[in-house]
Scaffold this motif. Sequence first.
Motif, mmCIF file in Angstrom:
data_model
loop_
_atom_site.group_PDB
_atom_site.id
_atom_site.type_symbol
_atom_site.label_atom_id
_atom_site.label_comp_id
_atom_site.label_asym_id
_atom_site.label_seq_id
_atom_site.Cartn_x
_atom_site.Cartn_y
_atom_site.Cartn_z
ATOM 1 N N VAL A 53 0.369 -3.578 -4.927
ATOM 2 C CA VAL A 53 1.076 -4.610 -4.175
ATOM 3 C C VAL A 53 1.077 -5.934 -4.937
ATOM 4 N N GLU A 54 -0.063 -6.322 -5.466
ATOM 5 C CA GLU A 54 -0.154 -7.590 -6.183
ATOM 6 C C GLU A 54 0.680 -7.562 -7.460
ATOM 7 N N ARG A 57 4.401 -7.726 -6.526
ATOM 8 C CA ARG A 57 4.743 -9.072 -6.062
ATOM 9 C C ARG A 57 4.877 -10.035 -7.242
ATOM 10 N N ARG A 58 3.971 -9.928 -8.183
ATOM 11 C CA ARG A 58 4.004 -10.818 -9.347
ATOM 12 C C ARG A 58 5.231 -10.558 -10.215
ATOM 13 N N SER A 60 8.056 -9.020 -9.444
ATOM 14 C CA SER A 60 9.343 -9.126 -8.743
ATOM 15 C C SER A 60 9.668 -10.541 -8.299
ATOM 16 N N GLY A 62 8.426 -11.700 -5.674
ATOM 17 C CA GLY A 62 8.320 -11.667 -4.216
ATOM 18 C C GLY A 62 9.501 -11.077 -3.487
ATOM 19 N N ARG A 63 10.452 -10.457 -4.229
ATOM 20 C CA ARG A 63 11.597 -9.843 -3.543
ATOM 21 C C ARG A 63 12.005 -8.564 -4.256
ATOM 22 N N LEU A 95 4.447 -2.964 0.597
ATOM 23 C CA LEU A 95 5.616 -3.579 -0.034
ATOM 24 C C LEU A 95 6.722 -3.935 0.953
ATOM 25 N N LEU A 98 8.125 -7.431 1.058
ATOM 26 C CA LEU A 98 8.913 -7.850 -0.102
ATOM 27 C C LEU A 98 10.370 -7.415 0.009
#
Length: 260
Positions: A53-54, A57-58, A60, A62-63, A95, A98
């Motif tokens: 997940v982290e 997120r990094r 992408s 956040g999307r 996810l 996101l």
Amino acid sequence: MARTSVVTGSASGIGKATRELLELRGERVIGVDVHDAEVVADLSDAAGRTALVEGVRRLSGGRIDAVYAVAGLAAPTPATVAVNFFGTLATLEGLRSLLSGSRAPRAVLVSSMAALLPSDEDLVALLGICDEPAALARAEILAKEPETTGALIYASTKLALSRWVRRQAATPQWAGAGIPLNAVAPGIIATPMTAELIATEQGREALLKMVPMPLNGIAESAVVAKLLAWLGGEENTHVCGQIVYVDGGSDVVLRGDSVW
């Protein structure tokens, strides 16, 4: 703007084929696997699931637009329970937030026609209530006899995943948020996971007796990837909570008139 998709199990088999197809279509793919991926993570434990997940997120920002939860094991061991069921749920649930920034968010996972084969009722029940410690303990018992009870582990995880999709897809968190959630259920696919089983004609015949595939026989990974890509693409606006069998007819042969 090109879509950004996350594919777990992206280093081999169906996951790799899905990644390659999406990239060919111009999408940005964030691959997740235990090696050779943008996010290296082991989905069998909490640390690996958090890393997934982290990492996504990094990378992408956040999307993301789609999640393809493909990663899985087929060994008669507790690790198969940890990765196939709990790793898949952690991927999709972790996810989901996101996906909120996408104009066409999608989520799809890989079940199996093995969900139609014999399974362990106790293990399936524990997976149904998401009790990971108890499910792993049950798998430990089953794994003591790998050729008999251990062989029930894989089918149990896939049955539980199919049920989870059916129970979750129409909820406010998924359909209510505009996210189609579905699964594909492959038959025998030529992947590293099945390579040893189908290496000989005798082995192929034995497996096809258990998993009959009258339409074109054993399939290549790309066949499943194309279905995954459609379910996870913008064109899919109304398929919701379905387990789509891509099995050369196994479901038809084994279940006949039954549609569920």
